[in-house]
Write a protein that holds these residues in place. Structure first.
Motif, PDB file in Angstrom:
ATOM      1  N   TYR A  28      -6.903   3.697   2.071  1.00  0.00           N
ATOM      2  CA  TYR A  28      -6.056   3.892   3.247  1.00  0.00           C
ATOM      3  C   TYR A  28      -5.213   2.652   3.526  1.00  0.00           C
ATOM      4  O   TYR A  28      -4.007   2.761   3.785  1.00  0.00           O
ATOM      5  CB  TYR A  28      -6.919   4.230   4.457  1.00  0.00           C
ATOM      6  N   ILE A  29      -5.820   1.491   3.477  1.00  0.00           N
ATOM      7  CA  ILE A  29      -5.056   0.265   3.740  1.00  0.00           C
ATOM      8  C   ILE A  29      -3.997   0.051   2.654  1.00  0.00           C
ATOM      9  O   ILE A  29      -2.857  -0.337   2.952  1.00  0.00           O
ATOM     10  CB  ILE A  29      -6.013  -0.946   3.821  1.00  0.00           C
ATOM     11  N   THR A  30      -4.351   0.324   1.403  1.00  0.00           N
ATOM     12  CA  THR A  30      -3.370   0.223   0.326  1.00  0.00           C
ATOM     13  C   THR A  30      -2.219   1.197   0.555  1.00  0.00           C
ATOM     14  O   THR A  30      -1.036   0.853   0.363  1.00  0.00           O
ATOM     15  CB  THR A  30      -4.026   0.513  -1.040  1.00  0.00           C
ATOM     16  N   GLY A  31      -2.554   2.424   0.991  1.00  0.00           N
ATOM     17  CA  GLY A  31      -1.515   3.408   1.286  1.00  0.00           C
ATOM     18  C   GLY A  31      -0.631   2.991   2.435  1.00  0.00           C
ATOM     19  O   GLY A  31       0.581   3.248   2.419  1.00  0.00           O
ATOM     20  N   LEU A  32      -1.208   2.348   3.448  1.00  0.00           N
ATOM     21  CA  LEU A  32      -0.403   1.850   4.560  1.00  0.00           C
ATOM     22  C   LEU A  32       0.587   0.789   4.088  1.00  0.00           C
ATOM     23  O   LEU A  32       1.764   0.794   4.488  1.00  0.00           O
ATOM     24  CB  LEU A  32      -1.312   1.252   5.639  1.00  0.00           C
ATOM     25  N   VAL A  33       0.110  -0.117   3.233  1.00  0.00           N
ATOM     26  CA  VAL A  33       0.987  -1.179   2.725  1.00  0.00           C
ATOM     27  C   VAL A  33       2.106  -0.582   1.879  1.00  0.00           C
ATOM     28  O   VAL A  33       3.284  -0.944   2.028  1.00  0.00           O
ATOM     29  CB  VAL A  33       0.166  -2.199   1.909  1.00  0.00           C
ATOM     30  N   GLU A  34       1.762   0.360   0.988  1.00  0.00           N
ATOM     31  CA  GLU A  34       2.786   0.994   0.153  1.00  0.00           C
ATOM     32  C   GLU A  34       3.773   1.775   1.007  1.00  0.00           C
ATOM     33  O   GLU A  34       4.983   1.777   0.743  1.00  0.00           O
ATOM     34  CB  GLU A  34       2.124   1.924  -0.867  1.00  0.00           C
ATOM     35  N   GLY A  35       3.265   2.449   2.043  1.00  0.00           N
ATOM     36  CA  GLY A  35       4.147   3.183   2.935  1.00  0.00           C
ATOM     37  C   GLY A  35       5.083   2.273   3.705  1.00  0.00           C
ATOM     38  O   GLY A  35       6.257   2.592   3.921  1.00  0.00           O
ATOM     39  N   SER A  38       7.936   1.318   1.512  1.00  0.00           N
ATOM     40  CA  SER A  38       8.887   2.393   1.204  1.00  0.00           C
ATOM     41  C   SER A  38       9.470   3.044   2.447  1.00  0.00           C
ATOM     42  O   SER A  38      10.209   4.026   2.336  1.00  0.00           O
ATOM     43  CB  SER A  38       8.202   3.465   0.348  1.00  0.00           C
ATOM     44  N   GLY A  39       9.130   2.519   3.628  1.00  0.00           N
ATOM     45  CA  GLY A  39       9.698   3.044   4.863  1.00  0.00           C
ATOM     46  C   GLY A  39       8.906   4.145   5.529  1.00  0.00           C
ATOM     47  O   GLY A  39       9.370   4.734   6.506  1.00  0.00           O
ATOM     48  N   HIS A  40       7.693   4.459   5.024  1.00  0.00           N
ATOM     49  CA  HIS A  40       6.842   5.474   5.639  1.00  0.00           C
ATOM     50  C   HIS A  40       5.804   4.769   6.513  1.00  0.00           C
ATOM     51  O   HIS A  40       4.715   4.441   6.057  1.00  0.00           O
ATOM     52  CB  HIS A  40       6.143   6.319   4.565  1.00  0.00           C
ATOM     53  N   ARG A  41       6.146   4.546   7.749  1.00  0.00           N
ATOM     54  CA  ARG A  41       5.251   3.824   8.652  1.00  0.00           C
ATOM     55  C   ARG A  41       4.473   4.805   9.519  1.00  0.00           C
ATOM     56  O   ARG A  41       5.029   5.776  10.017  1.00  0.00           O
ATOM     57  CB  ARG A  41       6.056   2.862   9.521  1.00  0.00           C
ATOM     58  N   GLU A  42       3.190   4.530   9.680  1.00  0.00           N
ATOM     59  CA  GLU A  42       2.288   5.445  10.373  1.00  0.00           C
ATOM     60  C   GLU A  42       2.103   5.109  11.845  1.00  0.00           C
ATOM     61  O   GLU A  42       1.405   5.832  12.547  1.00  0.00           O
ATOM     62  CB  GLU A  42       0.916   5.431   9.681  1.00  0.00           C
ATOM     63  N   GLY A  43       2.696   4.034  12.317  1.00  0.00           N
ATOM     64  CA  GLY A  43       2.474   3.653  13.706  1.00  0.00           C
ATOM     65  C   GLY A  43       1.106   3.037  13.909  1.00  0.00           C
ATOM     66  O   GLY A  43       0.510   2.455  12.994  1.00  0.00           O
ATOM     67  N   PHE A  44       0.578   3.176  15.115  1.00  0.00           N
ATOM     68  CA  PHE A  44      -0.709   2.558  15.453  1.00  0.00           C
ATOM     69  C   PHE A  44      -1.851   3.553  15.535  1.00  0.00           C
ATOM     70  O   PHE A  44      -2.944   3.304  15.020  1.00  0.00           O
ATOM     71  CB  PHE A  44      -0.586   1.823  16.794  1.00  0.00           C
ATOM     72  N   TRP A  45      -1.635   4.714  16.171  1.00  0.00           N
ATOM     73  CA  TRP A  45      -2.742   5.579  16.542  1.00  0.00           C
ATOM     74  C   TRP A  45      -3.392   6.279  15.354  1.00  0.00           C
ATOM     75  O   TRP A  45      -4.621   6.432  15.330  1.00  0.00           O
ATOM     76  CB  TRP A  45      -2.284   6.611  17.581  1.00  0.00           C
ATOM     77  N   LYS A  46      -2.623   6.692  14.369  1.00  0.00           N
ATOM     78  CA  LYS A  46      -3.226   7.366  13.222  1.00  0.00           C
ATOM     79  C   LYS A  46      -4.139   6.431  12.424  1.00  0.00           C
ATOM     80  O   LYS A  46      -5.287   6.787  12.123  1.00  0.00           O
ATOM     81  CB  LYS A  46      -2.135   7.974  12.328  1.00  0.00           C
ATOM     82  N   PRO A  47      -3.670   5.233  12.042  1.00  0.00           N
ATOM     83  CA  PRO A  47      -4.592   4.321  11.361  1.00  0.00           C
ATOM     84  C   PRO A  47      -5.798   3.956  12.220  1.00  0.00           C
ATOM     85  O   PRO A  47      -6.919   3.839  11.713  1.00  0.00           O
ATOM     86  CB  PRO A  47      -3.720   3.088  11.083  1.00  0.00           C
ATOM     87  N   PHE A  48      -5.569   3.780  13.522  1.00  0.00           N
ATOM     88  CA  PHE A  48      -6.685   3.458  14.419  1.00  0.00           C
ATOM     89  C   PHE A  48      -7.725   4.575  14.413  1.00  0.00           C
ATOM     90  O   PHE A  48      -8.938   4.318  14.319  1.00  0.00           O
ATOM     91  CB  PHE A  48      -6.157   3.234  15.835  1.00  0.00           C
ATOM     92  N   ALA A  49      -7.284   5.835  14.490  1.00  0.00           N
ATOM     93  CA  ALA A  49      -8.206   6.963  14.501  1.00  0.00           C
ATOM     94  C   ALA A  49      -8.977   7.058  13.191  1.00  0.00           C
ATOM     95  O   ALA A  49     -10.202   7.271  13.190  1.00  0.00           O
ATOM     96  CB  ALA A  49      -7.447   8.264  14.765  1.00  0.00           C
ATOM     97  N   PHE A  50      -8.291   6.877  12.071  1.00  0.00           N
ATOM     98  CA  PHE A  50      -8.961   6.979  10.772  1.00  0.00           C
ATOM     99  C   PHE A  50     -10.018   5.887  10.611  1.00  0.00           C
ATOM    100  O   PHE A  50     -11.175   6.171  10.270  1.00  0.00           O
ATOM    101  CB  PHE A  50      -7.945   6.887   9.641  1.00  0.00           C
ATOM    102  N   LEU A  51      -9.622   4.655  10.848  1.00  0.00           N
ATOM    103  CA  LEU A  51     -10.546   3.540  10.639  1.00  0.00           C
ATOM    104  C   LEU A  51     -11.711   3.597  11.624  1.00  0.00           C
ATOM    105  O   LEU A  51     -12.854   3.274  11.263  1.00  0.00           O
ATOM    106  CB  LEU A  51      -9.798   2.211  10.765  1.00  0.00           C
ATOM    107  N   LEU A  52     -11.446   4.024  12.863  1.00  0.00           N
ATOM    108  CA  LEU A  52     -12.529   4.155  13.838  1.00  0.00           C
ATOM    109  C   LEU A  52     -13.498   5.263  13.417  1.00  0.00           C
ATOM    110  O   LEU A  52     -14.720   5.106  13.535  1.00  0.00           O
ATOM    111  CB  LEU A  52     -11.955   4.456  15.220  1.00  0.00           C
ATOM    112  N   GLY A  53     -12.970   6.380  12.917  1.00  0.00           N
ATOM    113  CA  GLY A  53     -13.839   7.462  12.472  1.00  0.00           C
ATOM    114  C   GLY A  53     -14.752   7.034  11.343  1.00  0.00           C
ATOM    115  O   GLY A  53     -15.959   7.307  11.360  1.00  0.00           O
TER     116      GLY A  53
END
Length: 294
Positions: A28-35, A38-53
């Motif tokens: 997930y973190i690697t995907g966030l960096v790659e995104g 390439s301009g695909h930014r996920e914001g704050f809440w989606k990564p927060f929800a995934f990592l918290l889960g």
């Protein structure tokens, strides 16, 4: 600080859980960096929800919390609330498929075709388990199954059955909430209408509430395995059972309400998006306009 570090150490280490959680977070973190590149930014809440889960599911299985869950009924019920409801709910809500896909190394993608025939039985089983009726019955049925006093007694006294119980709750929770919160186009996971999803959420509420109320209001010690093994804290069996019943009754049912509200927000957002989409202009291929008689 020392006691905190000791608490965070696994009570019964599971290499499989540790590897899966590490792999999920790493991809997930690697995907966030790659995104981000390439301009695909996920914001704050989606990564927060995934990592918290993921963190919550790891915490209740790979720390000393797991010890407490084996010696206190209400702690055990909170553990299953996390494994079956909260953790999978947060992971599914984050819609992580695209990010995880970007995190897969290119070398693995190139060789992915060789794995498709081997994964065919898994895909078939997944498609069957994601049928709405089967998913609903399985979600509620597993709760009743593992809380059957005789089955619960055997599970808590066997390391293999205890692991099977926790794994089944976690995997089923991920399957169920992925089905309910899925927003991808129809594919391997069925794309249910919002009405059907809310109906499923309404169906699973009464059985959980009835079971939780029965446990909480019972004057009989239904789960005497905790008396056999001894409780971690000096709490009477009935009080321990009452709190555990309330955990099964109220928070688990409220998850359906929260999920329904989120689904309604998705539906209204899609409705507004469709209304704001401009109508196609008149063209030779679309000659009908407001001035053309019909």
């Amino acid at each position: 600080m020392l006691s905190t570090l000791q608490f965070l150490q696994p009570w019964e280490p599971s290499l499989a859980i540790q590897l899966l959680c590490t792999l999920a977070v790493g991809l997930y973190i690697t995907g966030l960096v790659e995104g981000y590149r390439s301009g695909h930014r996920e914001g704050f809440w989606k990564p927060f929800a995934f990592l918290l889960g993921v963190a919550l599911m790891y915490f209740v299985t790979q720390t000393q919390y797991d010890y407490l869950s084996q010696y206190m009924f209400f702690i055990h019920r909170i553990q299953h609330l996390v494994l079956h409801h909260m953790g999978p709910f947060l992971i599914a809500l984050s819609a992580p498929a695209a990010v995880l896909g970007r995190g897969v190394p290119d070398s693995m993608r190139r060789h992915a075709g060789f794995l498709r025939p081997l994964l065919l039985p898994v895909r078939i089983a997944y498609r069957i388990l994601q049928q709405p009726v089967i998913a609903t019955v399985l979600f509620v049925g597993l709760i009743f199954f593992w809380l059957t006093p005789s089955i619960h007694f055997d599970a808590m006294l066997s390391a293999q059955r205890y692991a099977l119980m926790n794994w089944s709750m976690a995997v089923d929770g991920l399957l169920f909430w992925w089905l309910i919160l899925n927003r991808a186009p129809d594919g391997l996971t069925p794309q249910l209408s919002y009405g059907r999803r809310i109906l499923i959420l309404a169906v699973i509420m009464p059985p959980q509430s009835i079971l939780g109320a029965y446990i909480a209001l019972s004057r009989q010690d239904l789960f005497d395995v905790y008396a056999v093994c001894g409780r971690a804290w000096p709490v009477s069996p009935i009080v321990d059972q009452q709190i555990g019943g309330l955990v099964t009754w109220i928070p688990a049912s409220m998850m359906s309400v929260v999920a329904a509200v989120i689904l309604l927000s998705f539906m209204f957002r899609e409705h507004r998006s469709r209304r704001s989409t401009p109508m196609p202009a008149c063209s030779p291929s679309n000659p009908i306009s407001s001035t053309t008689p019909v």
